[in-house]
Every structure is written in structure tokens, then in C-alpha cells.
Design an enzyme around this catalytic site. Structure first.
Site, PDB file in Angstrom:
ATOM      1  N   GLY A 160      -7.068   5.474   5.082  1.00 24.14           N
ATOM      2  CA  GLY A 160      -6.536   6.373   4.068  1.00 24.14           C
ATOM      3  C   GLY A 160      -6.908   7.826   4.316  1.00 24.14           C
ATOM      4  O   GLY A 160      -7.942   8.127   4.913  1.00 24.14           O
ATOM      5  N   SER A 211      -6.542  -2.230   1.587  1.00 27.22           N
ATOM      6  CA  SER A 211      -6.872  -1.598   0.308  1.00 27.22           C
ATOM      7  C   SER A 211      -7.395  -2.580  -0.727  1.00 27.22           C
ATOM      8  O   SER A 211      -7.264  -2.375  -1.927  1.00 27.22           O
ATOM      9  CB  SER A 211      -5.658  -0.852  -0.269  1.00 27.22           C
ATOM     10  N   GLU A 270     -14.064  -5.943   8.617  1.00 29.24           N
ATOM     11  CA  GLU A 270     -12.742  -5.659   9.169  1.00 29.24           C
ATOM     12  C   GLU A 270     -12.719  -4.253   9.750  1.00 29.24           C
ATOM     13  O   GLU A 270     -13.643  -3.458   9.538  1.00 29.24           O
ATOM     14  CB  GLU A 270     -11.661  -5.779   8.096  1.00 29.24           C
ATOM     15  N   TYR A 295      -9.576   4.028  -5.050  1.00 29.84           N
ATOM     16  CA  TYR A 295      -8.588   5.077  -5.244  1.00 29.84           C
ATOM     17  C   TYR A 295      -8.537   5.695  -6.638  1.00 29.84           C
ATOM     18  O   TYR A 295      -7.984   6.779  -6.804  1.00 29.84           O
ATOM     19  CB  TYR A 295      -7.192   4.524  -4.913  1.00 29.84           C
ATOM     20  N   ASN A 341      -9.887  -1.001   9.990  1.00 29.53           N
ATOM     21  CA  ASN A 341      -8.603  -0.436   9.600  1.00 29.53           C
ATOM     22  C   ASN A 341      -8.159   0.554  10.670  1.00 29.53           C
ATOM     23  O   ASN A 341      -8.917   1.464  11.026  1.00 29.53           O
ATOM     24  CB  ASN A 341      -8.725   0.283   8.252  1.00 29.53           C
ATOM     25  N   GLU A 352       0.817  -1.214   0.000  1.00 31.48           N
ATOM     26  CA  GLU A 352       0.000   0.000   0.000  1.00 31.48           C
ATOM     27  C   GLU A 352       0.859   1.276   0.000  1.00 31.48           C
ATOM     28  O   GLU A 352       0.388   2.353   0.349  1.00 31.48           O
ATOM     29  CB  GLU A 352      -0.924   0.002   1.215  1.00 31.48           C
ATOM     30  N   ASP A 402     -15.566  -1.661   8.179  1.00 34.79           N
ATOM     31  CA  ASP A 402     -16.305  -1.968   6.960  1.00 34.79           C
ATOM     32  C   ASP A 402     -17.362  -3.014   7.287  1.00 34.79           C
ATOM     33  O   ASP A 402     -17.044  -4.054   7.888  1.00 34.79           O
ATOM     34  CB  ASP A 402     -15.360  -2.488   5.878  1.00 34.79           C
ATOM     35  N   ARG A 452     -11.560   2.703  11.151  1.00 34.22           N
ATOM     36  CA  ARG A 452     -12.697   2.669  10.226  1.00 34.22           C
ATOM     37  C   ARG A 452     -13.138   1.230  10.028  1.00 34.22           C
ATOM     38  O   ARG A 452     -12.342   0.370   9.663  1.00 34.22           O
ATOM     39  CB  ARG A 452     -12.300   3.275   8.875  1.00 34.22           C
TER      40      ARG A 452
END
Length: 309
Positions: free
Chosen positions: A277, A151, A271, A217, A273, A23, A258, A256
Site C-alpha cells: 500500500g 489487506s 507473507e 487503513y 506483499n 482491495e 510480515d 514488504r
């Protein structure tokens, strides 16, 4: 907030980004954005592209704290956190244990299962022969993921045994531990946590098979719905589930989650994070904006979590 906060309290700040993970490119973008925002507010911030000489770089200047914007291995897995602990430098985000745990999708799911938190049924693949067994156990479609990548790198949705075997071969180039989980069909949400506060959930929309690297992205066709469109009681349920998921892993500072919602309205944790990002396409800045924080205010608030009371 930007005008009222005394940035002198932060001293000299090392913004850690880049690194050597898969990443890296995303981290370079995130780090550049964070560094520019901090400097624009008057913070004495210095960017460091993290490499093998990171300890020497940290010792070369008297840094008072670090802002971690390293995504993936080496930055989000407890490694850099442990180094900063040894150096006595306060840092943003979760500690060593929570970082390592959240980075490992398999261990994360095991913790959630133990606590009764909803997450899709899963299995692991260690050899190609495992594919047939897992297909029989879980059925199709399935999601295949390297256990310790972010990612959406190395991920694939598969519909049959041949696709599963091919996806396993691809995923194992990133991680020897390959996770397979039942696919949840329905809307996807992402929910940010900032210093214990759950920010407005975002509903994601993409014309891709799933919310993959390109959708995250590169694509201009990905949609981000804020407010997320849920009824008030369901949104509250989603917020509370996110808080419980983060608490279970020991996540602090920011993070964060998901989450998928199935056709019956049930939520399923995917998951968390711990170093999300911070690019122009990133989700935490969007959620913060919906909560009334611009990007500069967001990075200052994150940095403020490193100041001991």
C-alpha cells in the site's frame, strides 16, 4: 534525490490502480497518492483505473513504462505483469512468476518450508469436514485466511471448532482455497525491501484482535514503532530473514514482509506483499521516511528500477 534525478528519462508513465479486486478502494487511494507525487516531480504520468479495456488504454497512448499500484488479484498476482510483458512495457515491482507465487500464501509457505525458512505450521480447508481434522492437527488458536487475498480481507482468528467453521465459510467467499495456520502470539513486524535494500523494520501495535483491515487503513489507534525496539543482533536477524524470504520467491523492485515474533524471540514469516500500500496509513512510505526518503523520492526510486542499465 528528487532534485538530482532526471525525470525525462522515464518518458510517459502509466500509473495503474483501482482494478476489480477486493482491495480496489485501497488501490484507488494508493494510486492517487503515487500519481500526485510523480506529477509533482515533473514526471509525465497518467492515471489509469484498470478495467476490462486495459489493453486498449495502454495502446491508445505511447507509454514508456508503468507504475503498478494495483493491490490483490489482477494486479499483484502476475496477471497485469504478463500483459505488460506482452506489450513490451517495463513496469515496477516483481515479474510474473514472483508476483503469482507471493500472492498465493499456500505456495509461498511451501517454498519457505522447502528452504527451511521459519513459517507457522499450516493446513488447507476444502470442505467443512476438514475443520475438525485441522483442529486436531494444529490446535487452537488458529488464523484463517483466503489463500489469495491481501489487506487482511477475509481473515479471522479462531479459538474453537465452531468459530473455525464460521471463518471457513466466510473466507471461501473470497477464495476456494482457504489457508489455516497456527497462531503466533507476540509482536508483529513489517519489513520493506526497496531495490534490494532492506529498510528499517516497523513494529506494529493495535488494540484489535490482530492487525486487520480496519487497523491497517481506518484506525487512528494503530501504533508504528520505528526504530522497532529490537536489540541490534535481533534486528539484523530480522532483516536477513526478510532478504532470504524475498529472494526465495524471486521478489524484485520492492516488497514488504510480515513477520511475527514468539515468546522465545523466534521469528515466523507470514507473507510477502509485492505491491504494498501507498496510502496515508501505509507502511513502506513510513519505512522509507525512516531511511531518509520522502514520498516523492520513494516513488522516483521505484520508477527508476524500470530503467534498464
Amino acid at each position: 534525490m528528487t532534485q538530482l534525478m532526471d525525470v525525462k528519462q522515464f518518458g510517459k508513465v502509466a500509473v495503474l490502480y483501482g482494478g476489480r479486486s477486493a482491495e480496489r478502494e485501497v488501490s484507488l487511494q494508493s494510486g492517487a497518492a503515487v500519481l500526485a507525487a510523480l506529477q509533482a516531480t515533473g514526471v509525465d504520468a497518467c492515471g489509469i483505473d484498470v478495467g476490462a479495456d486495459i489493453m486498449q488504454q495502454l495502446c491508445a497512448q505511447p507509454f514508456d513504462r508503468a507504475f503498478i499500484v494495483l493491490h490483490g488479484r489482477g494486479g499483484e498476482d502476475g496477471t497485469i505483469q504478463g500483459l505488460l510483458e506482452c506489450a513490451g512495457i517495463p513496469y515496477t515491482g516483481s515479474g510474473v512468476l514472483a508476483s503469482a507465487l507471493a500472492m498465493d500464501k499456500l505456495r509461498t509457505k511451501q517454498v519457505w518450508h522447502t528452504l527451511g525458512l521459519p513459517t507457522p505450521q499450516h493446513a488447507t480447508l476444502s470442505c467443512v469436514e476438514d475443520c475438525e481434522r485441522v483442529a486436531d492437527e494444529l490446535g487452537f488458536p488458529l488464523m484463517v485466511k483466503p489463500s489469495q487475498e491481501g489487506s487482511s480481507i477475509g481473515m479471522a482468528k479462531v479459538h474453537n471448532l465452531n468459530e473455525l467453521q464460521q471463518a471457513w465459510h466466510n473466507a471461501r467467499t473470497y477464495d476456494d482455497n482457504v489457508l489455516v495456520e497456527q497462531y503466533v502470539s507476540g509482536p508483529e513486524f513489517t519489513i520493506a525491501m526497496l531495490d534490494g535494500e532492506i529498510l528499517p523494520p516497523i513494529r506494529l501495535g493495535t488494540d484489535h484482535v490482530f492487525y486487520d483491515y480496519e487497523a491497517k487503513y481506518l484506525s487512528d489507534n494503530t501504533s508504528y514503532q520505528i526504530p522497532c525496539g529490537l536489540e541490534e543482533d535481533k534486528e539484523q536477524e530480522l532483516r536477513e530473514l526478510t532478504a532470504r524470504a524475498c529472494t526465495a520467491l524471486g521478489v524484485t523492485g520492492w516488497g514488504r514482509a510480515d513477520v511475527m515474533q514468539d515468546g522465545r524471540g523466534n521469528f515466523w514469516l507470514l507473507e510477502v506483499n509485492t505491491v504494498p500500500g501507498m496510502t496515508g496509513h501505509s507502511l513502506v512510505p513510513m519505512a522509507a521516511k525512516a531511511a531518509g526518503l520522502d514520498f516523492q523520492q520513494l516513488v522516483l526510486r521505484l520508477l527508476a528500477t524500470t530503467v534498464q542499465e
